[in-house]
Scaffold this active site. Structure first.
Site, PDB file in Angstrom:
ATOM      1  N   GLU A  82      -5.153   4.042  -0.538  1.00 22.23           N
ATOM      2  CA  GLU A  82      -5.452   5.276   0.190  1.00 22.23           C
ATOM      3  C   GLU A  82      -6.778   5.848  -0.323  1.00 22.23           C
ATOM      4  OE1 GLU A  82      -2.707   8.597  -0.746  1.00 22.23           O
ATOM      5  OE2 GLU A  82      -1.580   7.116  -1.891  1.00 22.23           O
ATOM      6  N   CYS A 114       1.220   6.084  -0.873  1.00 21.01           N
ATOM      7  CA  CYS A 114       1.550   5.180  -1.989  1.00 21.01           C
ATOM      8  C   CYS A 114       2.506   4.059  -1.594  1.00 21.01           C
ATOM      9  CB  CYS A 114       2.151   5.981  -3.142  1.00 21.01           C
ATOM     10  SG  CYS A 114       1.155   7.396  -3.607  1.00 21.01           S
ATOM     11  N   THR A 155      -1.997  14.985 -12.996  1.00 22.60           N
ATOM     12  CA  THR A 155      -1.292  13.816 -12.450  1.00 22.60           C
ATOM     13  C   THR A 155      -2.273  12.866 -11.767  1.00 22.60           C
ATOM     14  OG1 THR A 155      -0.748  14.876 -10.324  1.00 22.60           O
ATOM     15  CG2 THR A 155       0.818  15.189 -12.114  1.00 22.60           C
ATOM     16  N   SER A 204       6.610  18.030  -2.167  1.00 22.11           N
ATOM     17  CA  SER A 204       6.545  16.557  -2.187  1.00 22.11           C
ATOM     18  C   SER A 204       7.662  15.987  -3.069  1.00 22.11           C
ATOM     19  CB  SER A 204       5.176  16.052  -2.631  1.00 22.11           C
ATOM     20  OG  SER A 204       4.991  16.207  -4.020  1.00 22.11           O
ATOM     21  N   HIS A 236       8.383   4.638  -7.868  1.00 22.24           N
ATOM     22  CA  HIS A 236       7.004   5.096  -7.721  1.00 22.24           C
ATOM     23  C   HIS A 236       6.852   6.301  -8.648  1.00 22.24           C
ATOM     24  CE1 HIS A 236       3.344   6.776  -6.344  1.00 22.24           C
ATOM     25  NE2 HIS A 236       3.918   7.831  -5.807  1.00 22.24           N
ATOM     26  N   LYS A 245      13.990  12.754 -12.488  1.00 21.06           N
ATOM     27  CA  LYS A 245      14.526  13.609 -11.423  1.00 21.06           C
ATOM     28  C   LYS A 245      15.136  12.746 -10.315  1.00 21.06           C
ATOM     29  CE  LYS A 245      10.727  16.985 -11.832  1.00 21.06           C
ATOM     30  NZ  LYS A 245      11.327  18.277 -12.121  1.00 21.06           N
ATOM     31  N   SER A 312       3.781   9.672   0.556  1.00 23.00           N
ATOM     32  CA  SER A 312       3.820  10.995   1.191  1.00 23.00           C
ATOM     33  C   SER A 312       3.500  10.891   2.671  1.00 23.00           C
ATOM     34  CB  SER A 312       2.813  11.923   0.506  1.00 23.00           C
ATOM     35  OG  SER A 312       3.270  12.246  -0.784  1.00 23.00           O
TER      36      SER A 312
HETATM   37  N1  COA Z   1       6.955  22.577 -22.298  1.00 22.00           N
HETATM   38  C1  COA Z   1       7.716  21.642 -21.691  1.00 22.00           C
HETATM   39  N2  COA Z   1       7.877  21.577 -20.330  1.00 22.00           N
HETATM   40  C2  COA Z   1       7.231  22.479 -19.599  1.00 22.00           C
HETATM   41  C3  COA Z   1       6.426  23.486 -20.161  1.00 22.00           C
HETATM   42  C4  COA Z   1       6.289  23.508 -21.581  1.00 22.00           C
HETATM   43  N3  COA Z   1       5.545  24.410 -22.190  1.00 22.00           N
HETATM   44  N4  COA Z   1       5.915  24.254 -19.171  1.00 22.00           N
HETATM   45  C5  COA Z   1       6.389  23.736 -18.005  1.00 22.00           C
HETATM   46  N5  COA Z   1       7.187  22.677 -18.257  1.00 22.00           N
HETATM   47  C6  COA Z   1       7.891  21.824 -17.309  1.00 22.00           C
HETATM   48  C7  COA Z   1       8.509  22.589 -16.154  1.00 22.00           C
HETATM   49  O1  COA Z   1       9.758  23.134 -16.485  1.00 22.00           O
HETATM   50  C8  COA Z   1       8.606  21.478 -15.113  1.00 22.00           C
HETATM   51  O2  COA Z   1       9.710  20.659 -15.390  1.00 22.00           O
HETATM   52  P1  COA Z   1      10.953  20.625 -14.368  1.00 22.00           P
HETATM   53  O3  COA Z   1      10.398  20.175 -13.065  1.00 22.00           O
HETATM   54  O4  COA Z   1      11.908  19.666 -14.960  1.00 22.00           O
HETATM   55  O5  COA Z   1      11.460  22.037 -14.287  1.00 22.00           O
HETATM   56  C9  COA Z   1       7.360  20.636 -15.378  1.00 22.00           C
HETATM   57  O6  COA Z   1       6.932  20.976 -16.698  1.00 22.00           O
HETATM   58  C10 COA Z   1       6.217  20.916 -14.433  1.00 22.00           C
HETATM   59  O7  COA Z   1       6.014  22.288 -14.426  1.00 22.00           O
HETATM   60  P2  COA Z   1       5.719  23.070 -13.061  1.00 22.00           P
HETATM   61  O8  COA Z   1       5.565  24.488 -13.347  1.00 22.00           O
HETATM   62  O9  COA Z   1       6.703  22.660 -12.006  1.00 22.00           O
HETATM   63  O10 COA Z   1       4.294  22.399 -12.753  1.00 22.00           O
HETATM   64  P3  COA Z   1       3.221  22.687 -11.655  1.00 22.00           P
HETATM   65  O11 COA Z   1       3.513  23.856 -10.815  1.00 22.00           O
HETATM   66  O12 COA Z   1       1.951  22.698 -12.404  1.00 22.00           O
HETATM   67  O13 COA Z   1       3.302  21.376 -10.677  1.00 22.00           O
HETATM   68  C11 COA Z   1       3.490  19.169  -9.832  1.00 22.00           C
HETATM   69  C12 COA Z   1       3.784  20.108 -11.029  1.00 22.00           C
HETATM   70  C13 COA Z   1       4.090  17.801 -10.110  1.00 22.00           C
HETATM   71  C14 COA Z   1       4.101  19.720  -8.558  1.00 22.00           C
HETATM   72  C15 COA Z   1       1.937  19.070  -9.703  1.00 22.00           C
HETATM   73  O14 COA Z   1       1.429  18.420 -10.839  1.00 22.00           O
HETATM   74  C16 COA Z   1       1.468  18.318  -8.479  1.00 22.00           C
HETATM   75  O15 COA Z   1       1.321  18.907  -7.410  1.00 22.00           O
HETATM   76  N6  COA Z   1       1.186  16.994  -8.593  1.00 22.00           N
HETATM   77  C17 COA Z   1       0.676  16.188  -7.498  1.00 22.00           C
HETATM   78  C18 COA Z   1       1.724  15.845  -6.451  1.00 22.00           C
HETATM   79  C19 COA Z   1       2.809  14.975  -6.929  1.00 22.00           C
HETATM   80  O16 COA Z   1       2.669  14.333  -7.954  1.00 22.00           O
HETATM   81  N7  COA Z   1       3.924  14.925  -6.164  1.00 22.00           N
HETATM   82  C20 COA Z   1       5.093  14.143  -6.527  1.00 22.00           C
HETATM   83  C21 COA Z   1       5.747  13.411  -5.411  1.00 22.00           C
HETATM   84  S1  COA Z   1       4.724  12.169  -4.695  1.00 22.00           S
END
Ligand code: COA
Length: 411
Positions: A82, A114, A155, A204, A236, A245, A312
């Site tokens: 992609e 992906c 990520t 997502s 993936h 998860k 996605s």
């Molecule tokens: N210590 C340990 N863990 C911590 C923490 C700390 N100090 N602070 C936050 N976390 C944990 C959160 O609890 C969460 O875990 P959980 O999901 O088990 O609750 C995790 O870290 C991520 O925190 P979150 O606040 O949800 O992160 P974010 O709002 O920054 O977004 C994604 C995370 C994955 C959504 C973001 O990185 C993203 O958009 N990535 C690209 C898209 C993607 O990868 N999609 C996946 C499907 S293809």
């Protein structure tokens, strides 16, 4: 292995020679490092320098995967990405030339976020099973790129994987039967005018899990295989905690019960080791996870691996493979470990400089500064054409561009 078995004869991956440490990135972004390291499950992310793209990374992965394979029997090259470099010409054609593959080959590029690498793999399996092709080279390569400072930034990652599919599945035979789930959603997309993906990350994750559960149900209905018939599961991995998860949901959907963390760890942990060090590689991610599983744990012959691909947009596919006796002998473990070990760490400022690098878009001749790469690099552009070159003697002279290989510089 049955006489009819079709599957993975060889698999090799390639990652760029540069990385950023997640703790350093967190410090620069004012985030808690534990969020990146434990919350997302990422330790490092690979960064592609200006003279690497999906073609150079894909060709380098294929160069490794083809090491002990009779290249004259490759009848098709499928390239999944992609992060394509051209709207029309398939990246497969550049790879085909760089590797000196037979001109009788069919070459094509696949796209569905992906998941396209898995569609390519299953199509390769069908072509070989039908007798139309002897061997198919499947290449998947991507650069995962989000806005600087956005939730997606930690990520990111870059890399490629190449798989040879044939009737000599020395590593794993691909079983008949799969389950798929398609749904029109906007969880992640990249319009043609953008270099960075747009993403609704939390959404997502939800759609990923829904697609997994639906694809599993269809896989189970089609094959009759139960959860307990699988020794290990490969996912993936946009970030490695995603597997935790996802697997927790699969256990409940498939068995109606919850599993202890320890038991779930046995199912998935070995598959997370490499991706934690590399980051997201979109189309390549699931198959780098497969390398991680096979190279970090010894599994019994005929052990069944459940595999889930998610792209996605969206498409989810659940399928499975059976390990071949003696498969470990044909893995490229040492080369993979060497690549990971010998990377150069970038400061956040150096990474940001690479992030902002752009090739000229007016067609003028431009030579790309030389960085550390694998056996191939993007030497430059001229007349709107990308010019690739080999960096090592194995590459045939007619694949070399006119550009000399200069000493390493920064961009
Ligand atoms: N210590 C340990 N863990 C911590 C923490 C700390 N100090 N602070 C936050 N976390 C944990 C959160 O609890 C969460 O875990 P959980 O999901 O088990 O609750 C995790 O870290 C991520 O925190 P979150 O606040 O949800 O992160 P974010 O709002 O920054 O977004 C994604 C995370 C994955 C959504 C973001 O990185 C993203 O958009 N990535 C690209 C898209 C993607 O990868 N999609 C996946 C499907 S293809």
């Amino acid at each position: 292995m049955s006489a009819e078995a079709v599957g993975i004869e060889s698999v090799g991956f390639y990652v760029p020679r540069y990385f950023v440490d997640m703790r350093r990135l967190a410090a620069a972004r004012g985030a808690d490092p534990d969020k990146y390291v434990h919350g997302l499950g990422q330790h490092k992310m690979c960064v592609a320098p200006p003279d690497e793209d999906v073609v150079t990374m894909g060709a380098s992965a294929a160069h490794l995967a083809l090491r002990d394979v009779d290249e004259s029997e490759i009848d098709s090259v499928f390239f999944a990405t992609e992060s394509g470099v051209d709207q029309s010409k398939a990246a497969a054609i550049y790879v085909h030339r760089l590797l000196g593959l037979p001109s009788a080959c069919k070459t094509v590029e696949f796209k569905q976020a992906c998941a396209s690498s898995t569609v390519a793999l299953l199509a390769a399996r069908a072509l070989v099973a039908s007798g139309m092709d002897r061997k198919v080279l499947v290449v998947a390569a991507d650069v995962a790129r989000y806005e600087l400072g956005s939730p997606g930034e930690p990520t990111q990652g870059a890399g490629a994987v190449a798989l040879v599919v044939s009737r000599q599945p020395r590593i794993m035979s691909l079983e008949e039967g799969h389950g798929a789930h398609t749904e029109d959603v906007m969880d992640f997309w990249r319009p043609n005018y953008r270099r960075e993906a747009l993403v609704d990350g939390k959404y997502s994750i939800k759609v990923y899990i829904r697609s997994l559960c639906e694809a599993w149900k269809r896989y189970h209905a089609a094959t009759g295989r139960a959860f307990a018939d699988h020794q290990r599961f490969c996912y993936h991995l946009p970030f490695t905690r995603m597997a935790e998860k996802a697997h927790a949901h699969l256990v409940v959907t498939a068995t109606g019960k919850h599993a202890a963390r320890e038991e779930m760890g046995r199912h998935i942990d070995a598959g997370l080791v490499y991706n934690r060090e590399i980051g997201n590689t979109y189309t390549a991610s699931l198959y780098i996870a497969l390398c991680s599983l096979l190279e970090n744990e010894e599994l019994p012959a005929s052990g069944r691996i459940g595999m889930f691909a998610y792209g996605s947009g969206c498409l989810g596919i659940f399928f499975s493979g059976l390990l071949t006796a003696g498969y470990r002998e044909f893995l490229h473990r040492e080369e993979h470990l060497r690549q990971l070990r010998e990377r150069t760490e970038l400061s956040v400022a150096e990474y940001e400089r690479m992030y902002h690098f752009r090739l000229p878009e007016d067609g003028r001749r431009f030579e790309v500064p030389v960085h550390r790469t694998g056996p191939f690099r993007l030497a430059g552009v001229e007349n709107h054409q990308r010019i690739y070159e080999g960096t090592r003697p194995r590459v045939r002279p007619d694949t070399q561009s006119q550009h000399p290989v200069a000493a390493e510089t920064t961009c």
